[in-house]
Design an enzyme around this catalytic site. Structure first.
Site, short mmCIF file in Angstrom:
data_model
loop_
_atom_site.label_atom_id
_atom_site.label_comp_id
_atom_site.label_asym_id
_atom_site.label_seq_id
_atom_site.Cartn_x
_atom_site.Cartn_y
_atom_site.Cartn_z
N SER A 7 0.85 -1.18 0.00
CA SER A 7 0.00 0.00 0.00
C SER A 7 0.89 1.24 0.00
O SER A 7 1.64 1.48 0.95
CB SER A 7 -0.89 0.01 1.24
OG SER A 7 -1.48 1.28 1.37
N HIS A 30 -1.40 -1.35 -4.20
CA HIS A 30 -2.66 -0.97 -3.57
C HIS A 30 -2.63 0.56 -3.38
O HIS A 30 -1.72 1.09 -2.75
CB HIS A 30 -2.75 -1.68 -2.22
CG HIS A 30 -4.01 -1.42 -1.45
ND1 HIS A 30 -5.15 -2.17 -1.62
CD2 HIS A 30 -4.30 -0.52 -0.48
CE1 HIS A 30 -6.09 -1.73 -0.79
NE2 HIS A 30 -5.60 -0.72 -0.09
N ASP A 32 -4.64 3.71 -1.94
CA ASP A 32 -5.70 4.10 -1.01
C ASP A 32 -6.18 5.51 -1.30
O ASP A 32 -5.43 6.48 -1.16
CB ASP A 32 -5.17 4.07 0.43
CG ASP A 32 -5.06 2.66 0.97
OD1 ASP A 32 -6.04 1.90 0.85
OD2 ASP A 32 -3.99 2.32 1.51
N MET A 34 -8.71 8.39 -0.15
CA MET A 34 -9.53 8.82 1.00
C MET A 34 -10.01 10.25 0.77
O MET A 34 -9.23 11.09 0.33
CB MET A 34 -8.69 8.79 2.27
CG MET A 34 -8.06 7.45 2.56
SD MET A 34 -7.15 7.52 4.11
CE MET A 34 -6.44 5.87 4.15
N HIS A 63 -8.33 1.34 -3.91
CA HIS A 63 -9.22 1.19 -2.75
C HIS A 63 -9.90 2.53 -2.50
O HIS A 63 -9.29 3.45 -1.96
CB HIS A 63 -8.39 0.74 -1.54
CG HIS A 63 -9.20 0.50 -0.31
ND1 HIS A 63 -8.62 0.32 0.92
CD2 HIS A 63 -10.54 0.41 -0.11
CE1 HIS A 63 -9.58 0.13 1.83
NE2 HIS A 63 -10.74 0.19 1.23
N MET A 65 -11.99 4.76 -0.64
CA MET A 65 -12.65 5.05 0.65
C MET A 65 -13.27 6.43 0.54
O MET A 65 -12.83 7.41 1.15
CB MET A 65 -11.61 4.98 1.78
CG MET A 65 -11.15 3.56 2.07
SD MET A 65 -9.66 3.51 3.08
CE MET A 65 -8.43 3.68 1.79
N MET A 134 -11.82 -5.66 5.29
CA MET A 134 -10.97 -4.75 6.07
C MET A 134 -10.70 -5.36 7.44
O MET A 134 -11.63 -5.77 8.14
CB MET A 134 -11.66 -3.39 6.27
CG MET A 134 -11.87 -2.56 5.02
SD MET A 134 -10.36 -2.10 4.19
CE MET A 134 -9.49 -1.19 5.46
N PHE A 140 -6.47 4.85 8.19
CA PHE A 140 -5.07 5.07 8.57
C PHE A 140 -4.27 3.78 8.44
O PHE A 140 -4.80 2.69 8.69
CB PHE A 140 -4.98 5.57 10.02
CG PHE A 140 -5.71 6.86 10.23
CD1 PHE A 140 -5.07 8.08 9.99
CD2 PHE A 140 -7.05 6.87 10.61
CE1 PHE A 140 -5.77 9.28 10.14
CE2 PHE A 140 -7.74 8.06 10.77
CZ PHE A 140 -7.10 9.27 10.53
N ASP A 172 -7.10 -6.27 4.15
CA ASP A 172 -6.43 -4.97 4.19
C ASP A 172 -6.41 -4.43 5.62
O ASP A 172 -7.47 -4.15 6.19
CB ASP A 172 -7.17 -4.00 3.26
CG ASP A 172 -6.50 -2.63 3.18
OD1 ASP A 172 -5.38 -2.48 3.71
OD2 ASP A 172 -7.12 -1.74 2.57
N GLY A 174 -3.12 -4.04 8.87
CA GLY A 174 -2.38 -4.74 9.92
C GLY A 174 -1.72 -6.04 9.49
O GLY A 174 -1.38 -6.87 10.32
N GLY A 194 1.04 -2.20 4.09
CA GLY A 194 1.61 -0.85 4.00
C GLY A 194 2.86 -0.72 4.82
O GLY A 194 3.98 -0.81 4.31
N SER A 195 2.69 -0.55 6.13
CA SER A 195 3.86 -0.32 6.97
C SER A 195 4.81 -1.51 7.00
O SER A 195 6.02 -1.32 7.11
CB SER A 195 3.44 0.08 8.39
OG SER A 195 2.24 -0.54 8.77
C1 DX5 Z 1 -6.29 1.74 5.70
C2 DX5 Z 1 -5.84 1.41 4.31
C3 DX5 Z 1 -4.80 0.38 4.23
C4 DX5 Z 1 -3.47 0.78 4.84
C5 DX5 Z 1 -2.87 -0.48 5.39
O1 DX5 Z 1 -7.44 2.51 5.64
O2 DX5 Z 1 -6.94 0.95 3.55
O3 DX5 Z 1 -4.59 -0.05 2.89
O4 DX5 Z 1 -2.58 1.35 3.93
O5 DX5 Z 1 -1.76 -0.13 6.13
P1 DX5 Z 1 -1.05 -1.16 7.11
O6 DX5 Z 1 -0.61 -2.31 6.29
O7 DX5 Z 1 0.06 -0.36 7.68
O8 DX5 Z 1 -2.09 -1.56 8.14
ZN ZN Z 2 -6.50 0.10 1.61
#
Ligand code: DX5
Ligand code: ZN
Length: 220
Positions: A7, A30, A32, A34, A63, A65, A134, A140, A172, A174, A194-195
């Site tokens: 992500s 991916h 995101d 928002m 994605h 949102m 999710m 976030f 998606d 954690g 992501g992280s």
């Molecule tokens: C959260 C996003 C995720 C986010 C995941 O709203 O949809 O895609 O980037 O980040 P991690 O992998 O750090 O949880």
């Molecule tokens: Zn996402």
């Protein structure tokens, strides 16, 4: 098949092209989106999507949102989105939205928040290339994985297998080395991270490691 989807929400925005190139070994990206309304955060829009698409050949999983996602389908496909995943909570007619995306020439998907049950959508899966479960509240990166959503993954896996559908199950939020195995064992195909990817010293190595852990868990 296992798909690892970094992500770019967790990338370095001042060096975005560079970070995108670091994960050239990933199966897809991916992205995101928002809007500050559907979720309490803002990220980027079609212009950044187009710039990312310009530096990679990778498949872009969008994605969305955002509220009123239908208003934006064309813009994100035009910007290079290959699959548009909207939230069912943001639309009154998810089947019409899925049809609309496919008619515009992209793959379709829907996402469900942790508190949204999947049962009302099971009969409509043939309209979708991906269902994204999710495993954090959207908005976030860097949040803690919610294992309780895996019951929805099991339900989807059974249903998809029984009906012989090819809809992918995505997860998606954690996902990292400590959580990917349980998600894979429940039947997830596509893992957003992501992280765990962009926070690693070597993002490409992190992608390969996650893919290996997922493959081992799917086999066992
Ligand atoms: C959260 C996003 C995720 C986010 C995941 O709203 O949809 O895609 O980037 O980040 P991690 O992998 O750090 O949880
Ligand atoms: Zn996402």
């Amino acid at each position: 098949m296992i798909y690892i989807a970094p992500s770019i929400l967790a990338a370095d925005y001042a060096a975005l092209g560079n970070d995108v190139r670091k994960v050239g070994n990933a199966d897809l990206l991916h992205v995101d989106i928002m809007d500050g309304h559907f979720v309490p955060n803002l990220s980027f829009g079609p212009d950044v999507t187009r710039a990312v698409n310009g530096v990679t050949e990778q498949f872009l999983d969008m994605h969305l949102m955002i509220e009123e996602p239908e208003r934006w389908f064309e813009a994100y496909i035009d910007a290079g989105g290959d699959r548009l995943v909207f939230h069912v909570e943001a639309t009154d007619d998810h089947v019409a939205a899925g049809r609309q995306i496919r008619e515009l020439g992209a793959q379709s998907g829907f996402a469900i928040k942790p508190g949204t049950s999947v049962e009302p959508y099971l009969d409509d899966l043939e309209h979708f290339d991906e269902v994204m479960v999710m495993s954090v509240e959207p908005g976030f990166g860097g949040q803690k994985f919610m294992p309780e959503v895996l019951g929805k993954v099991l339900t989807l896996r059974d249903h998809i297998n029984e009906r012989g559908l090819d809809t992918l199950i995505g997860i998606d939020g954690g996902i990292g080395a400590g959580t990917i195995a349980e998600a894979a064992a429940a039947g997830v195909d596509a893992f957003v991270a992501g992280s765990a990817v962009f926070g690693a010293d070597n993002p490409a190595e992190a992608v390969d490691n996650l893919r290996r852990l997922a493959a081992e868990a799917r086999e066992s």
